[in-house]
Design a protein around this motif. Structure first.
Motif, PDB file in Angstrom:
ATOM      1  N   PHE A 122      -0.906  -5.433   8.523  1.00  0.00           N
ATOM      2  CA  PHE A 122      -0.867  -5.295   7.071  1.00  0.00           C
ATOM      3  C   PHE A 122      -2.024  -4.438   6.592  1.00  0.00           C
ATOM      4  N   VAL A 123      -1.810  -3.816   5.435  1.00  0.00           N
ATOM      5  CA  VAL A 123      -2.839  -3.045   4.741  1.00  0.00           C
ATOM      6  C   VAL A 123      -2.811  -3.460   3.282  1.00  0.00           C
ATOM      7  N   VAL A 124      -3.995  -3.706   2.712  1.00  0.00           N
ATOM      8  CA  VAL A 124      -4.134  -4.010   1.296  1.00  0.00           C
ATOM      9  C   VAL A 124      -4.935  -2.880   0.655  1.00  0.00           C
ATOM     10  N   LYS A 125      -4.436  -2.354  -0.462  1.00  0.00           N
ATOM     11  CA  LYS A 125      -5.079  -1.228  -1.134  1.00  0.00           C
ATOM     12  C   LYS A 125      -5.972  -1.720  -2.270  1.00  0.00           C
ATOM     13  N   TYR A 126      -7.066  -0.976  -2.504  1.00  0.00           N
ATOM     14  CA  TYR A 126      -8.020  -1.302  -3.554  1.00  0.00           C
ATOM     15  C   TYR A 126      -8.394  -0.034  -4.312  1.00  0.00           C
ATOM     16  N   GLY A 127      -8.868  -0.214  -5.546  1.00  0.00           N
ATOM     17  CA  GLY A 127      -9.303   0.930  -6.337  1.00  0.00           C
ATOM     18  C   GLY A 127      -8.152   1.586  -7.064  1.00  0.00           C
ATOM     19  N   GLY A 128      -8.171   2.907  -7.149  1.00  0.00           N
ATOM     20  CA  GLY A 128      -7.169   3.646  -7.922  1.00  0.00           C
ATOM     21  C   GLY A 128      -5.952   4.039  -7.125  1.00  0.00           C
ATOM     22  N   TRP A 129      -5.280   3.067  -6.533  1.00  0.00           N
ATOM     23  CA  TRP A 129      -4.114   3.359  -5.688  1.00  0.00           C
ATOM     24  C   TRP A 129      -2.855   3.675  -6.485  1.00  0.00           C
ATOM     25  N   GLN A 130      -2.827   3.317  -7.775  1.00  0.00           N
ATOM     26  CA  GLN A 130      -1.601   3.433  -8.551  1.00  0.00           C
ATOM     27  C   GLN A 130      -1.108   4.875  -8.618  1.00  0.00           C
ATOM     28  N   GLY A 184       2.456   9.160  -1.788  1.00  0.00           N
ATOM     29  CA  GLY A 184       3.766   9.798  -1.815  1.00  0.00           C
ATOM     30  C   GLY A 184       4.630   9.446  -0.623  1.00  0.00           C
ATOM     31  N   PRO A 185       5.841  10.047  -0.539  1.00  0.00           N
ATOM     32  CA  PRO A 185       6.795   9.679   0.509  1.00  0.00           C
ATOM     33  C   PRO A 185       6.652  10.447   1.813  1.00  0.00           C
ATOM     34  N   GLN A 186       5.820  11.473   1.832  1.00  0.00           N
ATOM     35  CA  GLN A 186       5.747  12.323   3.020  1.00  0.00           C
ATOM     36  C   GLN A 186       4.319  12.422   3.547  1.00  0.00           C
ATOM     37  N   PRO A 187       4.154  12.502   4.878  1.00  0.00           N
ATOM     38  CA  PRO A 187       5.184  12.277   5.898  1.00  0.00           C
ATOM     39  C   PRO A 187       5.579  10.813   5.963  1.00  0.00           C
ATOM     40  N   SER A 220      -3.705   5.313   9.210  1.00  0.00           N
ATOM     41  CA  SER A 220      -3.671   6.768   9.348  1.00  0.00           C
ATOM     42  C   SER A 220      -2.455   7.362   8.634  1.00  0.00           C
ATOM     43  N   ARG A 221      -1.308   6.731   8.808  1.00  0.00           N
ATOM     44  CA  ARG A 221      -0.090   7.252   8.182  1.00  0.00           C
ATOM     45  C   ARG A 221      -0.147   7.138   6.662  1.00  0.00           C
ATOM     46  N   LEU A 222      -0.656   6.024   6.153  1.00  0.00           N
ATOM     47  CA  LEU A 222      -0.781   5.878   4.708  1.00  0.00           C
ATOM     48  C   LEU A 222      -1.761   6.900   4.135  1.00  0.00           C
ATOM     49  N   THR A 223      -2.856   7.136   4.827  1.00  0.00           N
ATOM     50  CA  THR A 223      -3.845   8.105   4.366  1.00  0.00           C
ATOM     51  C   THR A 223      -3.234   9.481   4.208  1.00  0.00           C
ATOM     52  N   ALA A 224      -2.333   9.842   5.115  1.00  0.00           N
ATOM     53  CA  ALA A 224      -1.711  11.165   5.087  1.00  0.00           C
ATOM     54  C   ALA A 224      -0.754  11.343   3.921  1.00  0.00           C
ATOM     55  N   THR A 225      -0.356  10.256   3.250  1.00  0.00           N
ATOM     56  CA  THR A 225       0.610  10.359   2.163  1.00  0.00           C
ATOM     57  C   THR A 225      -0.030  10.468   0.778  1.00  0.00           C
ATOM     58  N   VAL A 226      -1.360  10.398   0.693  1.00  0.00           N
ATOM     59  CA  VAL A 226      -2.014  10.442  -0.617  1.00  0.00           C
ATOM     60  C   VAL A 226      -1.823  11.819  -1.242  1.00  0.00           C
ATOM     61  N   PHE A 227      -1.469  11.837  -2.522  1.00  0.00           N
ATOM     62  CA  PHE A 227      -1.297  13.096  -3.244  1.00  0.00           C
ATOM     63  C   PHE A 227      -2.626  13.829  -3.381  1.00  0.00           C
TER      64      PHE A 227
END
Length: 311
Positions: A175-183, A187-190, A124-131
């Motif tokens: 742990f979380v592993v990212k796939y696809g266009g994560w590059q 971002g840093p917030q929140p 949930s926290r990682l999802t909230a940081t996507v640009f």
């Protein structure tokens, strides 16, 4: 399905200082490939574990630096981590296997390990940081690495990159592993590490033509504890280990004991040795077979539907 990839636009650079990517807890500075393909690791290189013994300074009998009154929070954390996690490393896969070519997928790897959060909260926290537009994590039940890559490659995601996450637990870590266009999309917030969480990011844009070196960062309660370029490559502004002084000095001592930096050492060997040091210093481990072969809980990060103000 065609076995080709379309390169993403190499734009959107982020300069946050010498050799540091910091974005929810480290992000690449350029966009790269939007698609990725599975690779369960290669056996054409010797990836057998090599024991690393850091050179310790002698201390008076009965002296325990991690328990001394003058030790700061960084030193206390290192003492806790070493005592609590060294046994777990001996029984698991560690993280040095990430240095193998296409260790997780075509295009590189992006892995987040955390303590002090459950796996769903980390997602949930990682999802909230996507640009860009707000994203929501849609559950896809349990999928293998190949299954999730098929999902993010086949879906109608334009104009935003498709991103999928698989996640799990190992002991008291998640742990979380990212796939696809994560590059360069996180971002840093929140702050992911808010509320006292310990969050570690390992990331490598392997197919980036720059080339972008692998990166490591560790944040605790939105405070940078440790970050550096795992190629120790001065062409990318490497100037030692950044972060909390006690933690950074400890890591630099371990790097020096392993003979790093060394401009004559092949980059892949530097990468692997640096991962081994991080593994031992912080007690990190990622279950290789589970990540590469097992079905794990998975989500795809979709653009959230906007409310219609006329309804």
């Amino acid at each position: 399905m065609a076995d080709t990839t379309d390169p993403r636009s190499q734009s959107g650079q982020y300069n946050l200082g010498p050799g540091v990517f910091i974005a929810g807890n480290v992000y690449g500075d350029v966009n790269n490939h939007q698609t990725s393909r599975p690779d369960h690791g290669r056996d054409d290189e010797p990836w057998a574990s090599q024991e690393y013994q850091p050179k310790e300074k002698e201390s008076p009998a009965g002296h325990h630096p991690e328990e001394a009154d003058e030790v700061g929070p960084g030193g206390a954390l290192l003492g806790w981590t070493w005592r609590r996690c060294v046994t777990m490393i001996a029984m698991t896969d560690g993280i040095a296997w990430l240095a193998a070519p296409q260790s997780i997928a075509f295009g590189g790897y992006s892995v987040v390990l955390a303590r002090g959060l459950d796996a769903e909260e980390l997602v949930s926290r990682l999802t909230a940081t996507v640009f860009g537009p707000t994203r929501t994590a849609r559950s896809l039940a349990h999928l293998t690495s190949k299954d999730l890559i098929d999902v993010v490659e086949d879906g109608p995601w334009d104009p935003y990159p498709a991103i999928g996450l698989r996640y799990g637990e190992i002991g008291e870590w998640v742990f979380v592993v990212k796939y696809g266009g994560w590059q360069a999309e996180f971002g840093p917030q929140p702050p992911v590490s808010r509320g006292g969480a310990h969050v570690f990011q390992l990331e490598f844009e392997e197919e980036n033509g720059k080339p972008v070196p692998p990166q490591f960062s560790y944040l605790h309660d939105d405070r940078l504890m440790c970050a550096f370029n795992l190629h120790l490559d001065r062409s990318w502004g490497y100037d030692g280990v950044n972060g909390d002084r006690e933690v950074a000095v400890r890591v630099e001592e371990m790097l020096a004991a392993a003979g790093l930096p060394d401009a004559n050492m092949p980059r892949r060997e530097v990468h692997r040795t640096a991962l081994e040091i991080i593994e031992r210093c912080f007690g990190l481990s990622l279950p290789r077979r589970k990540v590469l072969e097992a079905a794990l809980p998975a989500v795809v990060l979709e653009i959230a539907e906007q409310a219609n103000p006329f309804n």
